[in-house]
Design a protein around this motif. Structure first.
Motif, short mmCIF file in Angstrom:
data_model
loop_
_atom_site.label_atom_id
_atom_site.label_comp_id
_atom_site.label_asym_id
_atom_site.label_seq_id
_atom_site.Cartn_x
_atom_site.Cartn_y
_atom_site.Cartn_z
N LEU A 1 0.83 -1.20 0.00
CA LEU A 1 0.00 0.00 0.00
C LEU A 1 0.87 1.25 0.00
CD1 LEU A 1 -2.78 -0.99 2.56
CD2 LEU A 1 -3.04 -0.75 0.10
N ALA A 2 1.92 1.24 0.79
CA ALA A 2 2.80 2.41 0.87
C ALA A 2 3.57 2.59 -0.43
CB ALA A 2 3.76 2.26 2.04
N ALA A 3 4.01 1.49 -1.03
CA ALA A 3 4.79 1.58 -2.26
C ALA A 3 3.94 2.01 -3.44
CB ALA A 3 5.45 0.23 -2.55
N ALA A 4 2.65 1.71 -3.37
CA ALA A 4 1.77 2.05 -4.49
C ALA A 4 1.71 3.55 -4.70
CB ALA A 4 0.37 1.50 -4.24
N GLY A 5 1.85 4.30 -3.63
CA GLY A 5 1.82 5.75 -3.74
C GLY A 5 0.44 6.23 -4.06
N PRO A 6 0.27 7.53 -4.10
CA PRO A 6 -1.06 8.07 -4.36
C PRO A 6 -1.47 7.89 -5.81
CG PRO A 6 0.54 9.84 -4.07
CD PRO A 6 1.26 8.55 -3.82
N THR A 7 -2.71 7.49 -6.00
CA THR A 7 -3.26 7.36 -7.34
C THR A 7 -4.69 7.87 -7.31
OG1 THR A 7 -4.00 5.12 -6.92
CG2 THR A 7 -1.84 5.36 -7.96
N ARG A 8 -5.02 8.74 -8.20
CA ARG A 8 -6.38 9.28 -8.32
C ARG A 8 -7.00 9.64 -6.98
NH1 ARG A 8 -9.64 5.73 -12.51
NH2 ARG A 8 -7.96 4.28 -12.64
N GLY A 9 -6.31 10.48 -6.23
CA GLY A 9 -6.88 10.95 -4.98
C GLY A 9 -6.68 10.03 -3.79
N GLN A 10 -6.03 8.90 -3.99
CA GLN A 10 -5.78 8.00 -2.87
C GLN A 10 -4.40 8.29 -2.30
OE1 GLN A 10 -6.17 4.20 -4.75
NE2 GLN A 10 -8.36 4.13 -4.39
N PRO A 11 -4.34 8.68 -1.03
CA PRO A 11 -3.04 9.00 -0.45
C PRO A 11 -2.22 7.75 -0.19
CG PRO A 11 -4.73 9.06 1.23
CD PRO A 11 -5.43 8.81 -0.09
N ARG B 1 -7.00 -3.71 11.19
CA ARG B 1 -6.50 -3.25 12.49
C ARG B 1 -4.99 -3.43 12.54
NH1 ARG B 1 -10.59 -4.28 15.26
NH2 ARG B 1 -10.46 -6.54 15.14
N GLY B 2 -4.51 -4.54 11.97
CA GLY B 2 -3.07 -4.79 11.89
C GLY B 2 -2.37 -3.81 10.97
N VAL B 3 -2.98 -3.51 9.81
CA VAL B 3 -2.40 -2.54 8.88
C VAL B 3 -2.28 -1.18 9.56
CG1 VAL B 3 -2.82 -1.24 6.74
CG2 VAL B 3 -3.14 -3.71 6.76
N GLY C 1 -2.18 -0.59 12.78
CA GLY C 1 -1.17 -0.69 13.84
C GLY C 1 0.25 -0.62 13.29
N GLU C 2 0.49 -1.31 12.18
CA GLU C 2 1.82 -1.25 11.56
C GLU C 2 2.13 0.16 11.08
OE1 GLU C 2 2.46 -4.17 8.53
OE2 GLU C 2 1.87 -5.81 9.84
N PHE C 3 1.15 0.82 10.48
CA PHE C 3 1.35 2.20 10.04
C PHE C 3 1.71 3.09 11.22
CE2 PHE C 3 -0.61 6.43 9.73
CZ PHE C 3 0.20 6.98 8.76
N GLU C 4 0.92 2.99 12.29
CA GLU C 4 1.17 3.84 13.45
C GLU C 4 2.51 3.53 14.10
OE1 GLU C 4 -2.47 3.50 15.70
OE2 GLU C 4 -3.41 5.07 14.48
N GLN C 5 2.88 2.27 14.12
CA GLN C 5 4.19 1.91 14.68
C GLN C 5 5.32 2.49 13.82
OE1 GLN C 5 4.60 -1.48 16.70
NE2 GLN C 5 6.81 -1.41 16.80
#
Length: 108
Positions: free
Chosen positions: A8-18, A91-93, A95-99
């Motif tokens: 998800l992070a590598a995909a980068g923003p596309t058409r308004g999706q951060p 919830r895991g995604v 949590g990983e982002f926040e960590q």
């Protein structure tokens, strides 16, 4: 789950999706929430169609009521388990982002 977050992070923003950008945590949380809801809604639609197919294998009319009720209970139990799995995944995604972004989020 780490692979999902990395993807998800590598995909980068596309058409308004951060992207899952630590500099914009509220947008990232919102995006994760929208992905979670979209997956739940899609899975629920598929699950509901399968349940209606199962109802079609039951006898028609009043004779089929016990069969349809048994199928409904079985499908409801399956759906609750599947939905919990989706919620746990996101919830895991989150949590990983926040960590990963803990330092920047704490400063913001």
């Amino acid at each position: 789950m780490g692979l999902l977050l990395a993807g998800l992070a590598a995909a980068g923003p596309t058409r308004g999706q951060p992207a899952l950008d630590c500099a914009h945590p509220s947008e990232a949380r919102s995006w994760i929430g929208r992905l979670r809801l979209a997956e739940i809604e899609g899975a629920e639609d598929i699950h509901r169609a399968a349940m209606w197919d199962a109802f079609g294998r039951c006898p028609t009319g009043a004779a089929g009521e016990p069969c349809r009720e048994a199928e409904r209970r079985r499908f409801e139990a399956q759906w609750e388990e599947q939905k919990r799995g989706i919620e746990d995944k996101y919830r895991g995604v989150l949590g990983e982002f926040e960590q990963r972004c803990r330092g920047l989020i704490a400063l913001g």
